[in-house]
Write an enzyme that holds these catalytic residues in place. Structure first.
Site, PDB file in Angstrom:
ATOM      1  N   VAL A  72      60.741   2.524 -25.333  1.00 31.23           N
ATOM      2  CA  VAL A  72      60.386   4.018 -24.876  1.00 31.23           C
ATOM      3  C   VAL A  72      61.538   4.882 -24.924  1.00 31.23           C
ATOM      4  O   VAL A  72      62.627   4.471 -24.271  1.00 31.23           O
ATOM      5  CB  VAL A  72      59.628   3.539 -23.477  1.00 31.23           C
ATOM      6  N   ARG A  79      57.006   6.060 -16.569  1.00 30.71           N
ATOM      7  CA  ARG A  79      55.719   6.799 -16.779  1.00 30.71           C
ATOM      8  C   ARG A  79      54.455   5.904 -16.852  1.00 30.71           C
ATOM      9  O   ARG A  79      53.487   6.224 -17.185  1.00 30.71           O
ATOM     10  CB  ARG A  79      55.551   7.905 -17.754  1.00 30.71           C
ATOM     11  N   GLY A  80      54.900   4.759 -17.147  1.00 32.59           N
ATOM     12  CA  GLY A  80      53.698   3.460 -17.454  1.00 32.59           C
ATOM     13  C   GLY A  80      53.456   3.241 -18.832  1.00 32.59           C
ATOM     14  O   GLY A  80      52.593   2.595 -18.964  1.00 32.59           O
ATOM     15  N   LEU A  81      54.527   4.038 -19.737  1.00 29.40           N
ATOM     16  CA  LEU A  81      54.196   4.147 -21.082  1.00 29.40           C
ATOM     17  C   LEU A  81      54.213   2.427 -21.664  1.00 29.40           C
ATOM     18  O   LEU A  81      53.497   2.184 -22.399  1.00 29.40           O
ATOM     19  CB  LEU A  81      54.904   4.943 -21.895  1.00 29.40           C
ATOM     20  N   ARG A  83      53.937  -0.429 -20.037  1.00 31.63           N
ATOM     21  CA  ARG A  83      52.695  -0.934 -19.355  1.00 31.63           C
ATOM     22  C   ARG A  83      51.719  -0.750 -20.230  1.00 31.63           C
ATOM     23  O   ARG A  83      50.853  -1.745 -20.580  1.00 31.63           O
ATOM     24  CB  ARG A  83      52.468  -0.852 -18.038  1.00 31.63           C
ATOM     25  N   GLU A 104      60.283 -12.449 -25.637  1.00 26.54           N
ATOM     26  CA  GLU A 104      61.801 -12.803 -25.196  1.00 26.54           C
ATOM     27  C   GLU A 104      62.436 -11.619 -24.759  1.00 26.54           C
ATOM     28  O   GLU A 104      61.904 -10.534 -25.336  1.00 26.54           O
ATOM     29  CB  GLU A 104      62.701 -13.436 -26.312  1.00 26.54           C
ATOM     30  N   ASN A 109      67.617  -7.722 -18.230  1.00 24.84           N
ATOM     31  CA  ASN A 109      66.680  -6.424 -18.161  1.00 24.84           C
ATOM     32  C   ASN A 109      65.963  -6.548 -17.275  1.00 24.84           C
ATOM     33  O   ASN A 109      64.417  -7.022 -17.405  1.00 24.84           O
ATOM     34  CB  ASN A 109      66.067  -6.317 -19.719  1.00 24.84           C
ATOM     35  N   TYR A 116      56.689  -7.258 -17.269  1.00 24.72           N
ATOM     36  CA  TYR A 116      55.965  -8.465 -17.879  1.00 24.72           C
ATOM     37  C   TYR A 116      55.507  -9.282 -16.784  1.00 24.72           C
ATOM     38  O   TYR A 116      54.388  -9.817 -16.912  1.00 24.72           O
ATOM     39  CB  TYR A 116      56.927  -9.233 -18.734  1.00 24.72           C
TER      40      TYR A 116
END
Length: 152
Positions: A72, A79-81, A83, A104, A109, A116
């Site tokens: 992204v 902004r939920g992109l 997801r 992976e 991160n 996830y």
């Protein structure tokens, strides 16, 4: 902004997102082209004013799917992109018979690992030095319910 299936015209925009990664971690334009044309892959994108601002790619082989990449643009994070892309890719994979999905993610991160986990992925193991010396990956798996897929 909504998730759509990428087309060849999106290749340059998708590849430009690779600048988000360190040089040694970037995918080549050829790698992304291969994702776009492979029959067992789905590449999703989000566009803003015609520009690709996010992308993800999944592969299905039998009853197993792999999430290969999510990226992204920094200007569009939070902004939920990611997801939306991962959810849509998971639905695509289930729709093609995937019973489980693997990925992976870099051990350091935290935001991605949290995302996830919120989508049902559980940590399975750690792959030491997966991304280079001292850069571990966490392998995660999800088993989304069959019948939840759509034809992305």
């Amino acid at each position: 902004m909504t998730v759509t299936t990428a087309v060849e015209h999106d290749l340059a925009g998708i590849h430009s997102l690779e600048l988000c990664f360190a040089a040694e971690d970037r995918w080549s334009e050829t790698a992304w082209r291969d994702e776009l044309v492979a029959a067992d892959r789905w590449v999703g994108v989000v566009r803003d004013s015609g520009h690709v601002v996010a992308a993800a790619t999944f592969q299905v082989a039998g009853d197993l799917a792999d999430l290969h990449r999510v990226v992204v643009a920094p200007s569009h994070r939070g902004r939920g992109l990611a997801r939306d892309l991962v959810s849509r890719g998971m639905a695509w994979a289930v729709g093609r018979g995937a019973a489980s999905i693997l990925l992976e993610v870099a051990a350091d991160n935290g935001p991605a690992r949290t995302l996830y986990a919120s989508l049902g992925f559980q940590e399975l193991t750690v792959r030491r030095d997966y991304y280079g010396a001292g850069r571990d990956a966490v392998v995660m798996s999800a088993s989304p319910a069959q019948g939840q897929g759509d034809e992305a």
